[in-house]
Design a protein around this motif. Structure first.
Motif, PDB file in Angstrom:
ATOM      1  N   GLY A   1      29.643  11.155  40.618  1.00 11.61           N
ATOM      2  CA  GLY A   1      30.464  10.823  39.464  1.00 11.61           C
ATOM      3  C   GLY A   1      30.310  11.817  38.332  1.00 11.61           C
ATOM      4  N   GLY A   2      31.292  11.799  37.448  1.00  9.67           N
ATOM      5  CA  GLY A   2      31.222  12.597  36.229  1.00  9.67           C
ATOM      6  C   GLY A   2      31.352  14.096  36.447  1.00  9.67           C
ATOM      7  N   HIS A   3      31.020  14.839  35.384  1.00 11.51           N
ATOM      8  CA  HIS A   3      31.128  16.305  35.437  1.00 11.51           C
ATOM      9  C   HIS A   3      30.179  16.891  36.477  1.00 11.51           C
ATOM     10  N   THR A   4      28.980  16.302  36.550  1.00 13.62           N
ATOM     11  CA  THR A   4      28.013  16.810  37.525  1.00 13.62           C
ATOM     12  C   THR A   4      28.546  16.601  38.937  1.00 13.62           C
TER      13      THR A   4
ATOM     14  N   THR B   1      32.450   9.396  47.603  1.00  9.30           N
ATOM     15  CA  THR B   1      32.806   8.125  46.971  1.00  9.30           C
ATOM     16  C   THR B   1      32.531   8.276  45.485  1.00  9.30           C
ATOM     17  N   TRP B   2      33.560   8.037  44.682  1.00 11.67           N
ATOM     18  CA  TRP B   2      33.439   8.280  43.241  1.00 11.67           C
ATOM     19  C   TRP B   2      32.945   7.039  42.508  1.00 11.67           C
ATOM     20  N   ILE B   3      31.921   7.255  41.701  1.00  9.07           N
ATOM     21  CA  ILE B   3      31.360   6.165  40.896  1.00  9.07           C
ATOM     22  C   ILE B   3      31.682   6.435  39.425  1.00  9.07           C
ATOM     23  N   THR B   4      31.483   5.431  38.593  1.00 11.39           N
ATOM     24  CA  THR B   4      31.848   5.595  37.181  1.00 11.39           C
ATOM     25  C   THR B   4      30.762   6.320  36.383  1.00 11.39           C
ATOM     26  N   GLU B   5      29.514   6.283  36.862  1.00 13.60           N
ATOM     27  CA  GLU B   5      28.419   6.912  36.123  1.00 13.60           C
ATOM     28  C   GLU B   5      28.240   8.382  36.529  1.00 13.60           C
ATOM     29  N   GLU B   6      27.512   9.077  35.684  1.00 13.01           N
ATOM     30  CA  GLU B   6      27.268  10.500  35.903  1.00 13.01           C
ATOM     31  C   GLU B   6      26.202  10.711  36.993  1.00 13.01           C
ATOM     32  N   THR B   7      26.446  11.648  37.873  1.00 14.02           N
ATOM     33  CA  THR B   7      25.447  12.038  38.877  1.00 14.02           C
ATOM     34  C   THR B   7      24.246  12.686  38.176  1.00 14.02           C
ATOM     35  N   ARG B   8      23.075  12.503  38.745  1.00 12.67           N
ATOM     36  CA  ARG B   8      21.844  12.985  38.110  1.00 12.67           C
ATOM     37  C   ARG B   8      21.658  14.504  38.261  1.00 12.67           C
TER      38      ARG B   8
ATOM     39  N   LYS C   1      39.778   9.120  39.233  1.00 14.45           N
ATOM     40  CA  LYS C   1      38.479   9.791  39.342  1.00 14.45           C
ATOM     41  C   LYS C   1      38.596  11.189  39.928  1.00 14.45           C
ATOM     42  N   THR C   2      39.516  11.361  40.873  1.00 18.91           N
ATOM     43  CA  THR C   2      39.618  12.655  41.550  1.00 18.91           C
ATOM     44  C   THR C   2      40.679  13.567  40.922  1.00 18.91           C
TER      45      THR C   2
END
Lengths: 318, 144
Positions: free
Chosen positions: A63-66, A84-91, B29-30
């Motif tokens: 998710g997110g920019h990352t 799979t896209w999540i709403t939070e940012e990837t670490r 999202k995409t």
């Protein structure tokens, strides 16, 4: 086609410093080199496989920019993505390598974003679809918050229902359920805790004992590393010891070495090699990766140079 | 050049039994305006775009009038979207989807994109499974 699953991907930031020193109130150090890349154990395996021309699909929750940066990076390497896209940012994870102590990096790994039930359901749906086209699944790395501990066990069972081989490389609380599902190859990750399913791993015999226990669940091979240049492979009938000369290694970056080992094994199995030959090659690939600044060594000539350093012997107690 | 050499190796897609709500989340999202629709095996069975969702949410007279100025307020669209958000993607997708085989030559997909004014064309393997997409920018990138 190989499928890799990274439930908790990360953007890896690696810094090489001379030393971390106290400067007034701050521990300050300037990096003389840095490297950033898409990461997470499954993604590292995908990166290795792509570097040797093996078509593979990378799945993961991002998710997110990352997440976007990771997606772009995977595509640039020719890796097929099914994310799979999540709403939070990837670490993001950070590794600090001190000059002369490169083989003992300081690694700071974020926990990762919490995963909603809906996102996990969506991932499982995509995973089941992918099982119609792959011959091997690699399940690797930590599990983000809110994902049940038995997730790897579930993913292994779903793959086995379709006669697909699974390789699991993980540690902690989710290792047990994964082992009980009986993957084809299990590599417990003991970097953080020298324990596997409650058993302390402190000797070759303890590796063999836990290996035999896991084989009892239906796993065909258990691979455990002892140090940077040694591995023990346990199967139902045989045990192999792999050892290379630690002194001949000049470590520059050991981040991702374990994933290169897995990638090298899969590469060689696809080439028709036996498991113990594949592990020998994998260890050589891991050692070659340790000796370059990049996370994954893409130069096969360096791997072949390391191959002669890896001795294999069959152990007693088979 | 073969299509598989220029395509984006992205399997982003929506299953035919997914809801419109899930589709909108995915496209948001995409940042893509349309995605291939697949069955449970990954075989391409359709294509659905933002335009298809908007058409589904608009009153029937919109197509005839070709202007949104007759829509009294945005709440009407919102209410309609709320009504259909649980509907399956298969109800609104374009079934007669244009696809290209991964082993086709690039000129073939260029022709498809130009003639049909497409942004993205799903690429399929011999079993009809999605293996990537060709976007206009992929073609331009390959031409440079």
């Amino acid at each position: 086609m190989i499928l890799t699953v990274t439930l908790n991907p990360a953007y890896d930031l690696i810094y090489w410093v001379k030393e971390i020193e106290q400067e007034g109130e701050t521990m300050l150090s300037r990096a003389y080199r840095s490297h950033s890349s898409a990461g997470g154990k499954g993604i590292n395996v995908s990166t290795y496989l792509a570097s040797v021309g093996i078509e593979n699909i990378a799945m993961g929750l991002i998710g997110g920019h990352t997440g976007r940066t990771i997606e772009r990076s995977l595509r640039d390497k020719g890796i097929t993505t099914n994310l799979t896209w999540i709403t939070e940012e990837t670490r993001s994870n950070v590794a600090i390598l001190r000059k002369g102590k490169e083989d003992t990096p300081i690694e700071i790994n974020s926990e990762g974003p919490p995963i909603s039930e809906r996102a996990l359901e969506q991932f499982l749906k995509q995973y089941k679809t992918m099982l119609h086209r792959v011959e091997c699944v690699v399940l690797s790395g930590s599990i983000p918050p809110r994902v049940p501990n038995d997730i790897y066990g579930k993913l292994v069972r779903l793959a086995k229902e379709k006669d697909i081989r699974t390789v699991v490389n993980t540690g902690g609380d989710h290792l047990g359920p994964a082992a009980e599902a009986g993957p084809y190859l299990l590599k417990p990750d003991i970097r953080e805790r020298k324990k596997v399913m409650g058993e302390v791993i402190d000797s070759s015999q303890s590796i063999i004992d836990i290996g035999k226990k896991i084989i009892g669940y239906g796993t065909e091979y258990v691979l455990l590393s002892h140090g940077l240049t040694g591995d023990i492979l346990v199967s139902k009938d045989k045990i192999w010891d792999f050892e290379a000369d630690r002194e001949k290694l000049t470590p520059k970056n050991r981040v991702g070495a374990g994933d290169t080992l897995i990638g090298g094994i899969i590469y060689q199995l696809l080439e028709g090699k036996d498991m113990h030959e594949a592990v020998r090659y994998g260890l050589a690939a891991a050692m070659a990766s340790v000796e370059v600044y990049e996370k994954i060594c893409r130069d096969t000539s360096l791997v072949h140079a390391q191959l002669s350093q890896v001795a294999v012997s069959e152990m007693e107690g088979s | 050049m073969k299509v598989k050499e220029i395509m984006t190796k992205d399997l982003t897609s929506v299953r035919e039994d997914e809801t419109l709500k899930a589709l909108i989340y995915l496209m948001e999202k995409t940042s893509v305006s349309g995605v291939p629709v697949t069955d449970e095996r990954g075989v391409v069975v359709g294509f659905i775009s933002e335009r298809d969702v908007i058409s589904a949410a608009l009153p029937n007279y919109f197509e005839m009038l070709r202007t949104a100025s007759y829509i009294p307020d945005i709440n009407q669209l919102s209410r309609r979207l709320e009504e259909i958000k649980g509907d399956r993607v298969s109800e609104y997708m374009v079934e007669d989807v244009i696809t290209v085989d991964e082993d086709e030559e690039d000129i073939h997909v260029a022709d498809l994109i130009i003639r049909n004014e497409l942004n993205r064309v799903p690429v399929i393997d011999k079993e009809g499974m999605l293996c990537g997409v060709v976007q206009r920018i992929d073609l331009l990138g390959a031409l440079l």
